[in-house]
Motif scaffolding. Structure first.
Motif, PDB file in Angstrom:
ATOM      1  N   HIS J  87       9.894  79.546  -5.118  1.00 20.12           N
ATOM      2  CA  HIS J  87      11.145  80.167  -4.561  1.00 20.12           C
ATOM      3  C   HIS J  87      12.158  80.239  -5.660  1.00 20.12           C
ATOM      4  CE1 HIS J  87      14.379  81.073  -1.829  1.00 20.12           C
ATOM      5  NE2 HIS J  87      13.453  81.134  -0.974  1.00 20.12           N
ATOM      6  N   SER J  90      14.724  77.474  -5.731  1.00 23.49           N
ATOM      7  CA  SER J  90      14.164  75.941  -5.718  1.00 23.49           C
ATOM      8  C   SER J  90      14.837  75.151  -6.697  1.00 23.49           C
ATOM      9  CB  SER J  90      12.674  75.817  -5.706  1.00 23.49           C
ATOM     10  OG  SER J  90      12.219  74.540  -5.679  1.00 23.49           O
ATOM     11  N   LEU J  91      15.206  73.905  -6.383  1.00 25.85           N
ATOM     12  CA  LEU J  91      15.591  72.942  -7.267  1.00 25.85           C
ATOM     13  C   LEU J  91      14.898  72.175  -7.962  1.00 25.85           C
ATOM     14  CD1 LEU J  91      19.138  71.876  -5.608  1.00 25.85           C
ATOM     15  CD2 LEU J  91      18.734  73.710  -7.354  1.00 25.85           C
ATOM     16  N   HIS J  92      13.606  72.158  -7.008  1.00 23.09           N
ATOM     17  CA  HIS J  92      12.294  71.004  -7.436  1.00 23.09           C
ATOM     18  C   HIS J  92      11.724  71.622  -8.961  1.00 23.09           C
ATOM     19  CE1 HIS J  92      13.628  68.610  -4.385  1.00 23.09           C
ATOM     20  NE2 HIS J  92      13.152  69.558  -3.447  1.00 23.09           N
ATOM     21  N   ASP J  95       8.040  71.995  -7.781  1.00 23.58           N
ATOM     22  CA  ASP J  95       7.713  72.463  -6.670  1.00 23.58           C
ATOM     23  C   ASP J  95       6.585  73.157  -6.617  1.00 23.58           C
ATOM     24  OD1 ASP J  95       7.575  72.361  -3.904  1.00 23.58           O
ATOM     25  OD2 ASP J  95       9.628  73.281  -3.630  1.00 23.58           O
TER      26      ASP J  95
END
Lengths: 96, 96, 96, 96, 96, 96, 96, 96, 96, 96
Positions: J87, J90-92, J95
């Protein structure tokens, strides 16, 4: 004439292994013959399922029904047929 | 890597004709570029519907999402993606 | 070649009456031409619905798609096509 | 009075061949009798499935139920009945 | 001849109140006329929905379609018709 | 209090005939008793299916569940219950 | 008498905020009155949806329909009603 | 506590671009705050759709509902929540 | 924490009566223990079906899964779990 | 490349316990090997069902199909695969 076919194989889980193997061997032989004849034009496995998407190139509805109902796996499959036609913007001459 | 994609186009019946034509013209240009690049490998019309079955040949999931979400018709389509793999009994070397 | 077609007409409830009438008049003219040509072989109304079951007798998939997508009501219909073939036990020579 | 009937045959895959053959032979005899009487007016095979679309022309609901529930294959079929009526724009006098 | 009919009323939420009232008044008048004539034999509201189950007693499919498609609410309803017949174990002489 | 009930009978195709007959005989006796008591107010066969639509007139939910779950065919049926109420425009005093 | 009710609220996304607020305020007032009267016995929000599961305790079908169809949100809800009865193994005397 | 959430975004096709952009900007800010707090633990795009699968790690049902119903896109989404628990054979200590 | 659970019991029709009785007896004992502990807070029979709607009040997802998968009927049930939360307009302090 | 997989286990209720245990033991061993290799990246139980949601991280479609169809439980599972991508908000970093 092109047709899109989805086949889902539903072999009974308690079918003896040799019976299943015999059906699959006959299926494979017939399937490869139809490929050689150019009638079973494409086949792809659906990831994670015992299913395929196929493209048939046949003379018409009757020939398709005769081919499909002659498959050794026919009594064990759920089959869905969709008639296709060439897309007007396709660049591929042979996108059959 | 191969993916089966079904697209159903759902243009609003009251969309002005020139707006629709503009979207379709941009769609066609982009679509033919992807065909030329070998990424939109097959496309067939579903008989009687404003829909198609397509086969994409891309590097992976992310490339496919980028291609599909860049289609000018994307906001007006219902799209269903199914990952495919080669069938072990296929005789066609290039059955991609 | 025979095809079974179900058509469900979904005219917007707020379509002006004269627009609807014009579409229906053009639909009727085209529909009767196809009947005269023997291509739209049967049509029956589904009781209680704005729907019909039809049997088309055409040269193939492409002709059927061209006929259906040329119907004036096409943008307002949900259409489902099923390819048919002759039943082996049918006694009617002309059960097309 | 006309009815559209879809029949899907669901014979158990482990039914002995002679039992199946006996049922099918009785089905065929009864089916051809109904054709001769003009009650089972049309039948078409659905391509790729053990199914048919049929048109019955009977005196009414009760006669149709009696015919269908007397079919030797009745216990093994999923049946869906849709009442029909003549389409007002049909040109075929006998489009029953 | 008996038919089971389910009607779901789907009036647009933004229909002006007087337009809706006019349609409902004409619906009620026609509906009560059909009751008096014995053709709309039963009607029950489905609890919690703007829907009803009805039993029609008509000469045949065509009459039923003519009655239903003449209902002022017809363009705003989803209708499902099921043909019925007398149950062999029914004790009610008049279970029409 | 009125309820609409659809029952679909799903007897196993390999149930011995005398077992099936015994269940059906007990079902019929109980069913006719409930008719005589006015609780099973209407029943109609669905054309082409081993199914019925029924109207029950009972004191409440609990009585209906007790009646239905006591039916000899209960373990072999799919049952769908819909609570009903009188339609405000019904002219039939006894449209229960 | 107990009924299980699922309500899904489908307010149009373009409804003016003050109109929506007015409907919701009237809904809340009526809803709390029914709670105080013991008729709307339980209500729970479905996590992540604008929906609830509720248990009504009313005299019968007609009262339930009158309550539900009087809700200010009624024209904007999809409602599904399921009649309930006490479970024979329940230990809670008041598991209404 | 873990929950699986599928979100399908259904923005009206005629929403003005700046309104859409404003909603999306607020959605992104809130979404990233929840990521930083560890509550929106995972998110993945569904290829070819304006949809995502997410994993939330929250104190319980109420917190999850509060988070989801506070999303700026909430009125434009179809959301399906499935409660999860740790798989007994998982080797990942932190498979939350 | 509250959860809505629908359970549909699907015992094989040919299960020996004493096996079924033993499972049901163990189910009842366990079920009543969970009621006494306040975890199986509500249960209601669905009229006309071998099904129930239940409300569980547990510490979280894992406890719920452990309870449900320990039910003697678990291998024979279709179970659907929906997480719930308190409705903001509920007047019942204990509407858990 | 990431894929979302839902698996529903449908073991026959009459499978002997030792056969089931053997299959499950082999499933567990293979499953843990795939976890160690980082290919079966996440797995969570669906509360109340014999089902899981999993995330696979593999080289592509073919590897995923090979892994899934090698699972000892494969003949007893219904499997649905959805291709995923990262995504954009997304910050991860990880992820996956």
């Amino acid at each position: 004439m092109l047709f899109h076919v989805r086949m889902d194989v539903l072999l009974p889980v308690d079918m003896p292994q040799d019976v299943a193997n015999d059906i699959k061997a006959r299926e494979k032989a017939y399937f490869q013959q139809l490929q050689r004849e150019g009638k079973w034009r494409h086949i792809w496995r659906v990831v994670g399922e015992y299913s395929n998407f196929s493209i048939f190139d046949v003379a018409g509805n009757t020939e398709l029904h005769d081919l499909l109902s002659s498959l050794p796996l026919f009594p064990y499959m759920r089959i869905a047929v969709t008639p296709l036609c060439r897309h007007p913007s396709s660049l591929h001459e042979d996108d059959r």
